[in-house]
Design a protein around this motif. Structure first.
Motif, PDB file in Angstrom:
ATOM      1  N   THR A  16       3.898  -0.428   8.979  1.00 30.01           N
ATOM      2  CA  THR A  16       3.821  -0.310  10.442  1.00 30.01           C
ATOM      3  C   THR A  16       5.035  -0.953  11.099  1.00 30.01           C
ATOM      4  O   THR A  16       5.061  -1.181  12.304  1.00 30.01           O
ATOM      5  N   SER A  72       0.825  -1.221   0.000  1.00 25.45           N
ATOM      6  CA  SER A  72       0.000   0.000   0.000  1.00 25.45           C
ATOM      7  C   SER A  72       0.855   1.266   0.000  1.00 25.45           C
ATOM      8  O   SER A  72       0.366   2.351  -0.278  1.00 25.45           O
ATOM      9  N   GLU A  75       2.998   3.702  12.282  1.00 31.18           N
ATOM     10  CA  GLU A  75       2.817   3.719  10.829  1.00 31.18           C
ATOM     11  C   GLU A  75       3.233   5.071  10.247  1.00 31.18           C
ATOM     12  O   GLU A  75       3.806   5.146   9.155  1.00 31.18           O
ATOM     13  N   SER A 131       6.536   4.986   7.856  1.00 32.12           N
ATOM     14  CA  SER A 131       6.276   5.293   6.440  1.00 32.12           C
ATOM     15  C   SER A 131       7.115   6.489   5.993  1.00 32.12           C
ATOM     16  O   SER A 131       7.564   6.539   4.848  1.00 32.12           O
ATOM     17  N   LEU A 171       2.357   2.192   2.812  1.00 30.31           N
ATOM     18  CA  LEU A 171       2.492   2.548   4.232  1.00 30.31           C
ATOM     19  C   LEU A 171       2.957   1.312   4.988  1.00 30.31           C
ATOM     20  O   LEU A 171       2.586   0.196   4.639  1.00 30.31           O
ATOM     21  N   ALA A 206      -2.675  10.955   1.639  1.00 29.54           N
ATOM     22  CA  ALA A 206      -4.095  10.591   1.613  1.00 29.54           C
ATOM     23  C   ALA A 206      -4.542  10.172   3.011  1.00 29.54           C
ATOM     24  O   ALA A 206      -5.659  10.456   3.444  1.00 29.54           O
ATOM     25  N   ARG A 207      -3.629   9.541   3.707  1.00 23.10           N
ATOM     26  CA  ARG A 207      -4.015   9.022   5.015  1.00 23.10           C
ATOM     27  C   ARG A 207      -3.867  10.063   6.135  1.00 23.10           C
ATOM     28  O   ARG A 207      -4.668  10.095   7.055  1.00 23.10           O
ATOM     29  N   TYR A 208      -2.846  10.894   6.067  1.00 20.57           N
ATOM     30  CA  TYR A 208      -2.539  11.729   7.230  1.00 20.57           C
ATOM     31  C   TYR A 208      -2.725  13.232   7.050  1.00 20.57           C
ATOM     32  O   TYR A 208      -2.836  13.953   8.022  1.00 20.57           O
ATOM     33  N   TYR A 228      -1.331  17.288  10.197  1.00 13.36           N
ATOM     34  CA  TYR A 228      -0.988  15.887   9.915  1.00 13.36           C
ATOM     35  C   TYR A 228      -1.386  15.055  11.117  1.00 13.36           C
ATOM     36  O   TYR A 228      -1.122  15.452  12.266  1.00 13.36           O
ATOM     37  N   ALA A 268       0.154   8.026  -0.764  1.00 12.55           N
ATOM     38  CA  ALA A 268      -0.569   7.189   0.202  1.00 12.55           C
ATOM     39  C   ALA A 268      -0.503   7.833   1.587  1.00 12.55           C
ATOM     40  O   ALA A 268      -1.490   7.867   2.336  1.00 12.55           O
ATOM     41  N   PHE A 269       0.660   8.365   1.897  1.00 12.68           N
ATOM     42  CA  PHE A 269       0.875   8.980   3.207  1.00 12.68           C
ATOM     43  C   PHE A 269      -0.020  10.212   3.371  1.00 12.68           C
ATOM     44  O   PHE A 269      -0.708  10.376   4.381  1.00 12.68           O
TER      45      PHE A 269
END
Ligand code: BGC
Length: 882
Positions: A612, A608, A628, A632, A610, A671-673, A681, A668-669
């Motif tokens: 952990t 993905s 994570e 990441s 990312l 999008a997530r954070y 963040y 990806a980072f």
């Protein structure tokens, strides 16, 4: 004198002093002279195994705009021919080039050979000048050139006393030169005719012995005698035969065995003939007075077992035993081409406190890594226990409870950090451990019978890899100066041929601590030889699938814990930093395949983008960023470095692949954070915001917003840090690199909890492992892991940064911050081109800024508040900013 306004408020004043210096110097020497010649980043090294050694030099040329326009390098075995510039084995030819790092490209080097070299350079006006002659000497070059056998005594791993080995030999003719080549599984001291050879300590350095064992070369010409000679070797356990027991299972290392060595003493006579004295069956062995030795805990010495003269020719060894052959510890025996460990500084005890008739506590006044030397006299059998610690109990006795936590002793015969010294009863006797070091400030000496001890009986020796100092920082803030000094003390206390976390509780090559501290180390110390060696240790430890252990070297522990990208990114970050500081691509090329395998493994685990995998923000003040998030960030950082290295090494397909992968991780980072509305963040912690900024994950159009969010977070935290290890790398940099240097300085100069200054206010002379000084765990008092602040002084206050597009400070990125609350700051760094310095003084509303750019390099200067940058050529400049 011309005054050229740069901006309304800035006046450039060419420096008068410099012009005077230049004209005075020009009478004595040519205006441009190549000096500081090094081979493999060492001065006149002997015993090199590099097939293509690297040559470097600097220019002394104080003229403005000084540069090298061409060079011609000569290498040869005939010093006169090299001096004349003729008949050399290899000549680069005159090359129109400003390079000051050149790799040998002549025909194959011969073993055991001294090569002389010199460089001729052409200055900015095309005028030539020639360096003095330097040399390097090859060693074995190939393992097949060893003549000696690996030998040991007949004892097994459990026997405690350290063995002596000796043999005698005769020299028959006038000696021209002699070299001793010694490889060991374990540690050794070499003696010739009663004298210890050299001033190294704890040779050879720790490696994964079953993969790669190091040998050391000494020039012993002056220690040989005409006629009868004796050679002696004392072997210690080191990390090879670890007998002490602790949680990392050092004693279960797969290579563990009774120490062994291999030696060739190569004597060249005046008539050109060569004679070898080698380890083999002619040697005898006996047990020494070192009745116990552990690199981790201590050494026990019984002087009643001394054999005076054991290493001299007249000694009778009739009671000594024959040696046995042993297998070589590893197939690879290579030269230890690096700055050795030494007793670098003697520290007299500052005080002695008598607790009672048999207990005395010495205080060195500061925390160090090293040993104590103890001199006393008394009846034979009198025993002294020297217990070393970093702190005291309220009753004045030493307290080891902060450092013995992970020690798992079996029985009581191996007390932690406690030397035992038993007198032989022969007048004043002196003891200093041969094969151990400790972390300590206090030494509690317990005597077996009542006696008076004096303060001068004990001296501490600060030991570490003796890397030359290459940086200086000083300021008007005394606490800042002390933090910087403490950072250096902790960096050096944790440099023993590999970087460690702490010199007492663990002595482990913790990867995470080391990459965080690598810039701090490189600004202040000439660490390339240690880092190149340690990266070779990485290659030895890497699994075929790319996995690295969290501690390197290791006897096996660490593949299963602590080795996510936040720690083992050493494989990318350290080569990259060494490249930035030295402009030398070798460490990139040597490790490229290993970097790739490492990131490819993370990619396999984390499709993905990312991951952990990791420990996260270790020992935080109060808030812990999710693993994570930080792991990441390091995954992204690793991939970005691999992409840059691929491009540099001419691998465009790889470069494109890793650029695309880095973009995928970043997307990806974010999008997530990333919260695009608020510019936040994650949950908005200091580590989250600063790590995203510092490591380049924040989209350009969100940077100032995220920086503002970070500033608000820090202000809400009362201008104090709320980070752990990973956040210490980023918090100050993210602020000062994003328009918040005053706030960064406010945080960095705090003297209340939690801060670096808080430790100093409480008497720290080294950096601690935990923020509260009364924490109950993770409380070593000599940890380098929070040491990024040392690099930050150079980067943010001095504004000295390497330029990734012209590394090795070929171009210096200069961006000083004249922060509020500090009136004077200066930093200097001796880079490959010479000393770069950046110094500022505030007087009233004006700031006087003075900068020196060394010959053959340039700088891009960005002054506060000015949108434009200035391109500076070599020289010294002064700016008056009003
Ligand atoms: C060490 C640290 C290290 C950490 C990793 C500790 O015991 O002293 O400095 O990085 O473990 O978990």
């Amino acid at each position: 004198m011309t005054r050229r306004p740069l901006l309304n408020t800035i006046i450039l004043v060419p420096v008068v002093i410099l012009a005077l210096l230049a004209s005075a110097a020009s009478k004595a020497a040519p205006p441009c002279l190549p000096v500081g010649l090094q081979c493999e980043h060492l001065v006149n090294p002997i015993g090199l195994d590099a097939p293509a050694p690297r040559f470097t030099w600097r220019l002394v040329d104080v003229r403005k705009g000084a540069k090298q326009t061409a060079y011609h390098l000569l290498v040869g075995t005939d010093s006169l021919a090299v001096a004349r510039g003729t008949g050399a084995g290899w000549q680069s030819g005159k090359l129109a080039s400003d390079a000051q790092l050149v790799t040998y490209a002549g025909k194959s080097l011969q073993p055991f050979t001294r090569y002389f070299w010199r460089v001729e350079v052409w200055d900015k006006d095309g005028k030539p000048s020639t360096s003095a002659i330097a040399y390097f000497e090859t060693g074995m070059l190939n393992s097949r050139n060893w003549q000696g056998a690996w030998i040991s005594d007949r004892n097994d791993v459990d026997l405690k006393p350290a063995p002596y080995f000796r043999r005698t030999f005769k020299t028959t003719k006038a000696i021209k030169s002699a070299r001793a080549y010694v490889a060991a599984g374990g540690l050794y001291e070499l003696y010739l005719n009663g004298q210890k050879v050299g001033n190294h300590r704890l040779d050879p350095m720790y490696t994964r012995f079953d993969r790669r064992t190091l040998y050391v070369t000494y020039d012993v010409t002056s220690q040989l005698l005409a006629g009868s000679n004796a050679i002696g070797v004392l072997l210690g356990n080191g990390w090879y035969n670890h007998q002490s027991t602790a949680v990392w299972d050092f004693h279960k290392a797969p290579w563990r065995a009774r120490p062994t060595f291999c030696l060739d003493l190569r004597i060249t006579y005046a008539d050109g003939s060569v004679e070898l004295v080698s380890s083999g069956k002619g040697w005898k062995t006996s047990l020494s007075p070192i009745v116990f030795n552990s690199i981790y805990t201590a050494e026990h010495y019984d002087a009643r077992m001394e054999q005076p003269g054991w290493n001299t020719a007249s000694f009778s060894d009739s009671t000594w035993k024959d040696v046995i052959y042993r297998a070589s510890p590893s197939p690879t025996i290579v030269a230890q081409a690096m700055h050795p460990i030494r007793n670098v500084e003697a520290i007299p005890a500052r005080s002695i406190t008598k607790i009672n008739d048999t207990v005395f506590v010495y205080d060195l006044g500061r925390t160090i890594a090293g040993v104590s030397q103890f001199s006393v006299s008394g009846p034979a059998g009198t025993t002294f226990r020297l217990k070393h610690a970093e702190r005291l109990y309220p009753n004045g006795r030493v307290d080891q409870s902060n450092i013995d936590a992970h020690f798992r002793p079996v029985g009581t015969s191996d007390p932690f950090q406690t030397d035992l010294f038993i007198l032989g009863g022969k007048g004043v006797e002196t003891f200093m451990p041969h094969f151990n070091y400790k972390g300590f400030q206090y030494v509690e000496v317990t005597t077996s019978r009542p006696m008076e001890l004096t303060r001068d009986a004990l001296t501490g020796y600060f030991m570490h890899s003796d890397v030359p100092v290459v940086g200086q920082v000083t300021s008007a803030n005394l606490t800042l100066n002390k933090i910087w000094a403490a950072t250096n003390s902790s960096y050096l206390s944790n440099l023993f041929g590999y970087p460690t976390d702490c010199p007492q509780r663990e002595k482990n090559g913790w990867t995470g601590d080391a990459h965080i501290a690598s810039e701090t180390g490189l600004y202040s110390f000439d660490g390339i030889t240690v880092y190149e060696k340690w990266l070779a240790d990485h290659r030895d430890e890497q699994q075929p699938n790319g996995v690295l252990p969290s501690i390197i070297p290791t006897g096996g522990w660490g593949y299963e814990w602590g080795n996510g990208p936040d720690w083992t990114s050493t494989i990318t970050i350290i080569p990259w930093n060494v490249y930035l500081f030295y402009g030398d691509t070798k460490i990139l090329a040597d490790n490229y395949d290993n970097m790739k395998r490492y990131v490819d493994h993370i990619t396999e685990l984390s499709p993905s983008g990312l991951t952990t995998w990791g420990l996260g923000d270790w020992v935080p003040v109060k808030s812990k960023t999710p693993v994570e998030f930080t792991s990441s960030v390091y995954y992204f950082t690793d991939v970005s470095i691999v992409a840059k290295v691929a491009a540099l090494l001419g691998k465009p397909a790889d470069a494109a692949r890793y650029v695309a992968l880095a973009a995928k991780i970043r997307n990806a980072f974010n999008a997530r954070y990333l919260n695009r509305q608020s510019g936040g963040y994650g949950s908005g912690l200091q580590t989250e915001l600063s790590a995203a900024l510092h490591w380049g994950l924040v989209p350009d159009d969100r940077k100032s917003q995220v920086a503002a969010t970070l500033a608000r977070r820090v202000i809400a935290d009362n201008n104090h840090i709320d980070v752990g290890l990973l956040g210490t790398k980023t918090i100050l940099n993210a602020l000062s690199d994003n328009g918040q240097s005053d706030l960064a300085y406010a945080v960095a100069s705090q003297e209340t909890f939690p801060s670096w200054g808080w430790w100093i206010r409480n008497g720290a002379t080294t950096l601690y492992e935990n923020w509260p000084i009364d924490a109950t765990s993770d409380i070593s008092m000599n940890h380098i892991m929070f040491g990024e602040i040392g690099a930050w002084y150079y980067k943010a206050l001095g504004g000295l940064k390497p330029d990734p597009t012209q590394p090795g400070f070929k171009n210096v990125l200069l961006e000083p911050h004249f922060v509020t609350g500090l009136d004077h700051f200066e930093a200097s760094h001796d880079g490959p081109y010479g000393t770069i310095s950046s110094a500022w003084n505030r007087s009233g509303k004006a700031v006087h800024y003075r900068v020196t750019i060394p010959p053959n390099s340039t700088a891009t200067l960005k002054l506060p508040g000015e949108p434009a940058t200035h391109k500076l050529e070599a020289g010294t400049y002064q700016f008056d900013i009003r």
